[in-house]
Design a protein around this motif. Structure first.
Motif, short mmCIF file in Angstrom:
data_model
loop_
_atom_site.label_atom_id
_atom_site.label_comp_id
_atom_site.label_asym_id
_atom_site.label_seq_id
_atom_site.Cartn_x
_atom_site.Cartn_y
_atom_site.Cartn_z
N HIS A 141 0.82 -1.21 0.00
CA HIS A 141 0.00 0.00 0.00
C HIS A 141 0.86 1.26 0.00
O HIS A 141 0.63 2.19 -0.78
CB HIS A 141 -0.91 0.03 1.23
N GLY A 142 1.85 1.30 0.90
CA GLY A 142 2.62 2.53 1.11
C GLY A 142 3.54 2.89 -0.03
O GLY A 142 3.61 4.04 -0.44
N VAL A 152 0.39 3.91 -3.02
CA VAL A 152 0.40 5.37 -2.99
C VAL A 152 1.09 5.90 -4.25
O VAL A 152 0.66 6.89 -4.84
CB VAL A 152 1.08 5.90 -1.70
N MET A 158 -1.24 6.12 -6.92
CA MET A 158 -2.40 6.96 -6.58
C MET A 158 -3.68 6.15 -6.34
O MET A 158 -4.77 6.60 -6.68
CB MET A 158 -2.63 8.04 -7.65
N ASN A 206 -6.72 5.02 -4.37
CA ASN A 206 -7.50 5.58 -3.26
C ASN A 206 -7.52 4.62 -2.07
O ASN A 206 -7.42 5.04 -0.91
CB ASN A 206 -8.92 5.90 -3.70
N SER A 223 -5.25 2.46 -1.21
CA SER A 223 -3.95 2.50 -0.56
C SER A 223 -3.74 3.79 0.21
O SER A 223 -3.16 3.79 1.31
CB SER A 223 -2.83 2.32 -1.59
N LEU A 224 -4.20 4.90 -0.33
CA LEU A 224 -4.08 6.17 0.38
C LEU A 224 -4.82 6.12 1.71
O LEU A 224 -4.29 6.51 2.75
CB LEU A 224 -4.61 7.32 -0.48
N VAL A 226 -2.90 3.72 4.13
CA VAL A 226 -1.69 4.32 4.69
C VAL A 226 -2.04 5.34 5.77
O VAL A 226 -1.43 5.35 6.85
CB VAL A 226 -0.81 4.94 3.59
#
Length: 165
Positions: free
Chosen positions: A128-129, A133, A136, A138, A140-141, A144
Motif C-alpha cells: 500500500h505505502g 500510494v 495513486m 485511493n 492504498s491512500l 496508509v
C-alpha cells in the motif's frame, strides 16, 4: 538568519544519523518495487510475497493459488533478498550491533499482530505505502493514513502509559 536555519536544526533532531541513509534506503526500495512491477506487472507487497513462499510448506488453499505456485520461485528469491540484504548491511556497516532492546516475545507478538493487520487491510506497508500510494490508489491512500494514524496513536499511548522495552 536564525529563523531560516530552524528547519535544518529540526531535521538534525529527527535524523540524528543524518538524512542520507534514509534517502538512499527509500531510493533502493522504490527502485526495487519499480523493477518488480515493470518486469512482472506484480505489485511488490511483502505480505503477498510471504504468502506465495508459504505455498512450499502449506496445503492451505489460500497459499496455493495458481498465481502463487507459478511465480513462487522468483518470489522466494526476492523475499530471501530482503532478509539477506538487511543482514549483510547490518554485518558490514554495523557489526555486532543488535538494534533493539525490545524482548523477543514482544517482537514476536508485534509481528503476529502486524501479520493479522496485513491480512485484514488487504496488504502491507510496502504494497500500500510504496506501490499503492505511488500509483495513486485511493484504497492504498486510505490504508496508509489509517495505519499511520493508528501507529502514531499507539506509540503515544504506550509512551503515556510508560511502557519501555
Amino acid at each position: 538568519m536564525i529563523d531560516a536555519l530552524t528547519p535544518l536544526f529540526a531535521l538534525e533532531e529527527l535524523f540524528p544519523r543524518g538524512i542520507t541513509p534514509y534517502l538512499l534506503g527509500g531510493i533502493l526500495v522504490g527502485l526495487g518495487a519499480a523493477i518488480i512491477y515493470l518486469a512482472t506487472g506484480i505489485i511488490a507487497g511483502a505480505s503477498t510475497f510471504l504468502e506465495s513462499t508459504l505455498s512450499y510448506a502449506s496445503d492451505v488453499p489460500r497459499f496455493n493459488r495458481f498465481k502463487y505456485i507459478k511465480s513462487r520461485g522468483w518470489r522466494l528469491v526476492f523475499t530471501a533478498g530482503i532478509v539477506s540484504g538487511a543482514a549483510i548491511y547490518g554485518l558490514v556497516f554495523q557489526p555486532g550491533i543488535w538494534t533493539t532492546d525490545v524482548q523477543w516475545w514482544r517482537l514476536l507478538g508485534g509481528g503476529f499482530l502486524v501479520g493479522i493487520g496485513t491480512r485484514l487491510g488487504k496488504g502491507c506497508t510496502s504494497g500500500h505505502g510504496v506501490c499503492g500510494v505511488g500509483s495513486m490508489s485511493n484504497t492504498s491512500l486510505v490504508s496508509v493514513v489509517t495505519f499511520l494514524t493508528v501507529a502514531i496513536g499507539t506509540a503515544q499511548l504506550v509512551q503515556a502509559v510508560g511502557v519501555s522495552p
